[in-house]
Every structure is written in C-alpha cells, then in structure tokens.
Write a protein that holds these residues in place. Structure first.
Motif, mmCIF file in Angstrom:
data_model
loop_
_atom_site.group_PDB
_atom_site.id
_atom_site.type_symbol
_atom_site.label_atom_id
_atom_site.label_comp_id
_atom_site.label_asym_id
_atom_site.label_seq_id
_atom_site.Cartn_x
_atom_site.Cartn_y
_atom_site.Cartn_z
ATOM 1 N N LEU A 124 4.067 -1.296 7.440
ATOM 2 C CA LEU A 124 4.141 0.088 6.969
ATOM 3 C C LEU A 124 3.924 0.205 5.462
ATOM 4 O O LEU A 124 3.850 1.307 4.935
ATOM 5 C CB LEU A 124 5.495 0.688 7.370
ATOM 6 C CG LEU A 124 5.718 0.750 8.890
ATOM 7 C CD1 LEU A 124 7.173 1.043 9.205
ATOM 8 C CD2 LEU A 124 4.805 1.777 9.538
ATOM 9 N N ASP A 125 3.793 -0.933 4.787
ATOM 10 C CA ASP A 125 3.462 -0.932 3.358
ATOM 11 C C ASP A 125 1.954 -0.970 3.128
ATOM 12 O O ASP A 125 1.495 -0.911 1.987
ATOM 13 C CB ASP A 125 4.099 -2.145 2.659
ATOM 14 C CG ASP A 125 5.614 -2.085 2.660
ATOM 15 O OD1 ASP A 125 6.161 -0.973 2.510
ATOM 16 O OD2 ASP A 125 6.251 -3.142 2.811
ATOM 17 N N ASP A 126 1.179 -1.097 4.197
ATOM 18 C CA ASP A 126 -0.282 -1.202 4.108
ATOM 19 C C ASP A 126 -0.880 -0.143 5.027
ATOM 20 O O ASP A 126 -1.071 -0.362 6.216
ATOM 21 C CB ASP A 126 -0.714 -2.612 4.529
ATOM 22 C CG ASP A 126 -2.180 -2.898 4.219
ATOM 23 O OD1 ASP A 126 -2.915 -1.987 3.811
ATOM 24 O OD2 ASP A 126 -2.593 -4.072 4.424
ATOM 25 N N VAL A 127 -1.163 1.023 4.470
ATOM 26 C CA VAL A 127 -1.592 2.181 5.265
ATOM 27 C C VAL A 127 -3.096 2.377 5.136
ATOM 28 O O VAL A 127 -3.650 2.330 4.034
ATOM 29 C CB VAL A 127 -0.848 3.455 4.816
ATOM 30 C CG1 VAL A 127 -1.287 4.657 5.649
ATOM 31 C CG2 VAL A 127 0.655 3.248 4.921
ATOM 32 N N LYS A 128 -3.744 2.597 6.266
ATOM 33 C CA LYS A 128 -5.176 2.879 6.325
ATOM 34 C C LYS A 128 -5.350 4.247 6.988
ATOM 35 O O LYS A 128 -5.263 4.372 8.196
ATOM 36 C CB LYS A 128 -5.925 1.813 7.122
ATOM 37 C CG LYS A 128 -5.719 0.390 6.632
ATOM 38 C CD LYS A 128 -6.397 0.121 5.305
ATOM 39 C CE LYS A 128 -6.301 -1.354 4.945
ATOM 40 N NZ LYS A 128 -6.870 -1.639 3.611
ATOM 41 N N ASP A 129 -5.544 5.249 6.190
ATOM 42 C CA ASP A 129 -5.681 6.623 6.677
ATOM 43 C C ASP A 129 -4.426 7.067 7.423
ATOM 44 O O ASP A 129 -3.387 7.219 6.831
ATOM 45 C CB ASP A 129 -6.940 6.783 7.541
ATOM 46 C CG ASP A 129 -8.215 6.526 6.734
ATOM 47 O OD1 ASP A 129 -8.257 6.931 5.566
ATOM 48 O OD2 ASP A 129 -9.138 5.907 7.277
ATOM 49 N N ASP A 130 -4.524 7.196 8.765
ATOM 50 C CA ASP A 130 -3.443 7.797 9.541
ATOM 51 C C ASP A 130 -2.512 6.793 10.219
ATOM 52 O O ASP A 130 -1.562 7.186 10.884
ATOM 53 C CB ASP A 130 -4.028 8.746 10.599
ATOM 54 C CG ASP A 130 -5.208 8.134 11.341
ATOM 55 O OD1 ASP A 130 -5.402 6.902 11.234
ATOM 56 O OD2 ASP A 130 -5.940 8.874 12.014
ATOM 57 N N ILE A 131 -2.800 5.491 10.082
ATOM 58 C CA ILE A 131 -1.926 4.479 10.672
ATOM 59 C C ILE A 131 -1.761 3.317 9.688
ATOM 60 O O ILE A 131 -2.456 3.242 8.675
ATOM 61 C CB ILE A 131 -2.455 3.947 12.024
ATOM 62 C CG1 ILE A 131 -3.758 3.161 11.840
ATOM 63 C CG2 ILE A 131 -2.632 5.080 13.028
ATOM 64 C CD1 ILE A 131 -4.218 2.436 13.098
ATOM 65 N N ALA A 132 -0.850 2.408 10.026
ATOM 66 C CA ALA A 132 -0.638 1.218 9.211
ATOM 67 C C ALA A 132 -1.461 0.053 9.767
ATOM 68 O O ALA A 132 -1.847 0.048 10.937
ATOM 69 C CB ALA A 132 0.847 0.841 9.219
ATOM 70 N N VAL A 133 -1.731 -0.911 8.907
ATOM 71 C CA VAL A 133 -2.359 -2.150 9.365
ATOM 72 C C VAL A 133 -1.393 -2.831 10.333
ATOM 73 O O VAL A 133 -0.176 -2.841 10.108
ATOM 74 C CB VAL A 133 -2.673 -3.070 8.168
ATOM 75 C CG1 VAL A 133 -3.061 -4.471 8.639
ATOM 76 C CG2 VAL A 133 -3.793 -2.476 7.323
#
Length: 198
Positions: A124-133
């Motif tokens: 949850l510390d690595d967000v890509k647009d609308d979701i997390a990695v």
C-alpha cells in the motif's frame, strides 16, 4: 476505476487485521479464496499480507483485492507464460512427475495442486493509479532445485513487473532496483520475448 470486492467479506478481513493478534497466530491470518476457469483452471486459498496498512487505506486495499480476485485467471496465465522460457525445454528443461515441461499445460500441471498461490502481498506504499502494486507467491513441483519459498510475481494491474525464484517476499520491494539492470526476471537464462535487458 473501482474493482468490486464483497463488502461483508472485506469487513471480516478488516476485523482480523485490526486485531492485536493479527498475523501472530494461524487463527488471525486473512485468507483470500481464489478460483479461476479456462484451460488452466484452478483454485487456491492465499494468505494476505497488506504492507503499509493503516487507517485511511481501506479503500485502496479493497480496490486492489477486487482487481486481483477479478483478474486472477489473467494473472495466473501471465505467470505461466513468464516461467515457460526458464523452466521449459529452452531453459532448464525441468523434469516433473508429469514429465519434461514443454508447454504451458505442462507447467500448469506441475504446480502444487493445493494452494498453488499461497500468499498475496499488497504494498500500500506503492500505488499505481487506482490500486497498489501486488505480488503473489506460488509453488511448483519440479526438480530444478526448487527453493522452498517458491516464486514471486510482482504486478502493476495485469502488467508483470518482475518475477523471481527464491527470496520471495522481497521482490515486491526490489523489482525496480538497478541491480536487475532493467530485467523483469532474476534469471540469467532465457527471458520472454521483449524482456531482455537493454
């Protein structure tokens, strides 16, 4: 974009995650039931690890879970396609109890039958647009010195960012490290077309 995930199920996950004994005992682990159809159908019950979870990130977690569960067939098939050049005849030519791995079907049959995808990590510390990695950790039954910790596949939506055999749990953090020199696979063996390092 919003990816649906059952609200009642999600509230049960949150209740466990907010418990003081969360992840300290088997009873206080969050388990995600996965099921997918198609030519490589399967099912798994994976343990969820939510990295960086805190109040205020519930919707991000829920949306990411919605994406993962809603696209698990594509994610699974992508992982098979990534592994075949390494574990197939062009790579180590792994022997399994079903014979030599030559096709996606062979590789699919070499997976551990129960809970092949044993863990899902969401960063949850690595967000890509609308979701997390996110990544999932899976197990195979093959003879090529298979590490006990399995393989980890790191995704941004349905794009495979990186995968590796061993050191699982770390690749969700180090997938973009300079050490990998732009490769999306930790192996020095053959990589899928278009994934050779520049």
């Amino acid at each position: 974009m919003i990816y649906p995930y059952d609200e009642a199920t999600f509230q049960k996950h949150l209740a466990i995650m907010r418990h003081e004994k969360y992840e300290r005992f088997e009873k206080y682990l969050v388990r995600i039931n996965l099921k997918w159809n198609g030519p490589y159908s399967g099912r798994s019950q994976a343990i969820l690890r939510a990295i960086g979870f805190q109040e205020g990130r519930e919707e991000l977690l829920k949306n990411t879970l919605g994406f993962v569960t809603g696209h698990i067939r594509t994610l699974y098939e992508t992982s098979l396609e990534a592994m075949l050049p390494v574990f197939g005849p062009g790579g180590v030519g792994s022997e399994t109890e079903h014979g030599v791995v030559k096709t996606l079907a062979d590789l699919h049959n070499a997976r551990s039958e129960q809970d092949f995808i044993r863990e899902i990590q969401i960063n949850l510390d690595d967000v890509k647009d609308d979701i997390a990695v996110f990544s999932f950790i899976s197990e195979l039954e093959y003879e090529y010195e298979a590490p006990e910790d399995g393989c980890e596949f790191v995704f941004d939506h349905d794009q495979l960012l990186f995968w590796g055999d061993g050191n699982t749990g770390d690749h969700i953090f180090d997938y973009a490290d300079e050490f990998w020199n732009g490769s999306r696979c930790e192996f020095t063996g053959p990589l899928p077309a278009g994934e050779e390092s520049s």
